[in-house]
Design a protein around this motif. Structure first.
Motif, PDB file in Angstrom:
ATOM      1  N   SER B  75       0.789  -1.055  -0.092  1.00  0.00           N
ATOM      2  CA  SER B  75       0.202  -0.027   0.006  1.00  0.00           C
ATOM      3  C   SER B  75       0.938   1.177  -0.100  1.00  0.00           C
ATOM      4  O   SER B  75       2.151   1.170   0.501  1.00  0.00           O
ATOM      5  N   THR B  76       0.370   2.257  -0.410  1.00  0.00           N
ATOM      6  CA  THR B  76       1.156   3.785  -0.574  1.00  0.00           C
ATOM      7  C   THR B  76       0.087   4.663   0.045  1.00  0.00           C
ATOM      8  O   THR B  76      -1.241   4.627  -0.045  1.00  0.00           O
ATOM      9  N   LEU B  77       0.747   5.431   1.085  1.00  0.00           N
ATOM     10  CA  LEU B  77       0.026   6.700   1.487  1.00  0.00           C
ATOM     11  C   LEU B  77       0.522   8.013   0.957  1.00  0.00           C
ATOM     12  O   LEU B  77       1.874   7.972   1.218  1.00  0.00           O
ATOM     13  N   GLU B  78      -0.161   8.770   0.418  1.00  0.00           N
ATOM     14  CA  GLU B  78       0.316   9.892  -0.232  1.00  0.00           C
ATOM     15  C   GLU B  78      -0.117  11.268   0.566  1.00  0.00           C
ATOM     16  O   GLU B  78      -1.471  11.018   0.777  1.00  0.00           O
ATOM     17  N   ILE B  79       0.743  12.300   0.796  1.00  0.00           N
ATOM     18  CA  ILE B  79       0.431  13.441   1.243  1.00  0.00           C
ATOM     19  C   ILE B  79       0.620  14.547   0.390  1.00  0.00           C
ATOM     20  O   ILE B  79       1.626  14.576   0.027  1.00  0.00           O
ATOM     21  N   GLN B  80      -0.344  15.152   0.003  1.00  0.00           N
ATOM     22  CA  GLN B  80       0.068  16.339  -0.957  1.00  0.00           C
ATOM     23  C   GLN B  80       0.187  17.673  -0.361  1.00  0.00           C
ATOM     24  O   GLN B  80      -0.601  17.882   0.536  1.00  0.00           O
ATOM     25  N   ARG B  81       0.986  18.537  -0.674  1.00  0.00           N
ATOM     26  CA  ARG B  81       1.061  19.924  -0.263  1.00  0.00           C
ATOM     27  C   ARG B  81       1.299  19.773   1.199  1.00  0.00           C
ATOM     28  O   ARG B  81       0.319  20.277   1.949  1.00  0.00           O
ATOM     29  N   THR B  82       2.245  19.107   1.698  1.00  0.00           N
ATOM     30  CA  THR B  82       2.424  19.057   3.036  1.00  0.00           C
ATOM     31  C   THR B  82       2.439  20.140   3.996  1.00  0.00           C
ATOM     32  O   THR B  82       3.003  21.339   3.376  1.00  0.00           O
ATOM     33  N   GLU B  83       2.218  20.058   5.179  1.00  0.00           N
ATOM     34  CA  GLU B  83       2.101  21.105   6.062  1.00  0.00           C
ATOM     35  C   GLU B  83       2.811  20.633   7.207  1.00  0.00           C
ATOM     36  O   GLU B  83       3.003  19.554   7.614  1.00  0.00           O
ATOM     37  N   GLN B  84       3.340  21.749   7.979  1.00  0.00           N
ATOM     38  CA  GLN B  84       4.191  21.423   9.138  1.00  0.00           C
ATOM     39  C   GLN B  84       3.312  20.643  10.143  1.00  0.00           C
ATOM     40  O   GLN B  84       3.873  19.828  10.910  1.00  0.00           O
TER      41      GLN B  84
END
Lengths: 112, 115
Positions: B75-84
């Protein structure tokens, strides 16, 4: 909503002393309960679980836990703590077979 | 039994970048879970899969988060436009099937730091 509380954020015991970590849960049906241990930088390792039968369950590393329905508790115990037991301990309840709901954890420190 | 593996173990990124994490469950485990753990807290459930089907995703933290399990294996987990505020440990777990009380086996986690 299901929830798990661990009232003690941090506990310090001397090596060789007994240990009890508290866990209380809120759940609408027969709970399936777990204790996990997490060492620094490591994933969670299962210590023991309860899902039916004998309310006193034995786990790895000499740990045991007792399920008390009347008190909504599932406290973890060990008769004699070793320095290697220093870690973070998490209690969890199975959420209707979908996921686990974890408590905030109790950090255990062991004095030599 | 090689256990659950996660890659990378650590990821440092700048705010606004996209990141992707991979999880390889124990072979033949049908269930795969993603959790997030922030400092001093217990793991917080994000999403889970039964084989390739994502059965719960309403707990993903925002629409910037997405997960896939295309062939019912990794599985993959993607986070777009990461924030602090995304800085945390991301944990993956797997279990053999869908029975309640089935043990979840956790990987070592991916620690994300967003600068």
């Amino acid at each position: 909503a299901q929830s798990v509380t661990q009232p003690d954020i941090h506990i310090t015991v001397s090596e060789g002393a007994s240990l009890e970590l508290r866990c209380n849960y809120s759940y609408g049906a027969t709970p399936y309960l777990f204790w996990y241990v997490q060492s620094p930088g490591q994933g969670l390792q299962l210590l023991l679980k309860y899902f039916s039968g004998d309310t006193l369950v034995q786990g790895i590393k000499g740990f045991e836990a007792e399920f008390k329905r009347s008190q909504s508790s599932f406290n973890l115990r060990k008769p004699s703590v070793h320095w290697s037991d220093a870690a973070e301990y998490f209690c969890a309840v199975d959420n209707y077979g979908q996921n686990f709901v974890f408590g905030p954890g109790t950090r255990l420190s062991v004095l030599p | 039994d090689t256990g659950v593996s996660q890659d990378p173990r650590h990821k440092i990124t700048k705010r606004g970048q996209n990141v992707t994490f991979r999880c390889d469950p124990i072979s033949e485990h049908n269930r795969l879970y993603w959790y997030r753990q922030t400092l001093g807290q217990g793991p917080e459930f994000l999403t889970y899969f039964q084989n390739e089907a994502q059965l719960e995703k309403s707990r993903l933290l925002s629409d910037r988060f997405s997960a896939e399990r295309p062939k019912g294996s990794f599985s993959t987990l993607e986070i777009q436009r990461t924030e602090q505020g995304d800085s945390a440990m991301y944990l993956c777990a797997s279990s053999q099937d869908s029975r309640a009380a089935d043990t979840q086996y956790f990987g070592p986690g991916t620690r994300l730091t967003v600068l």
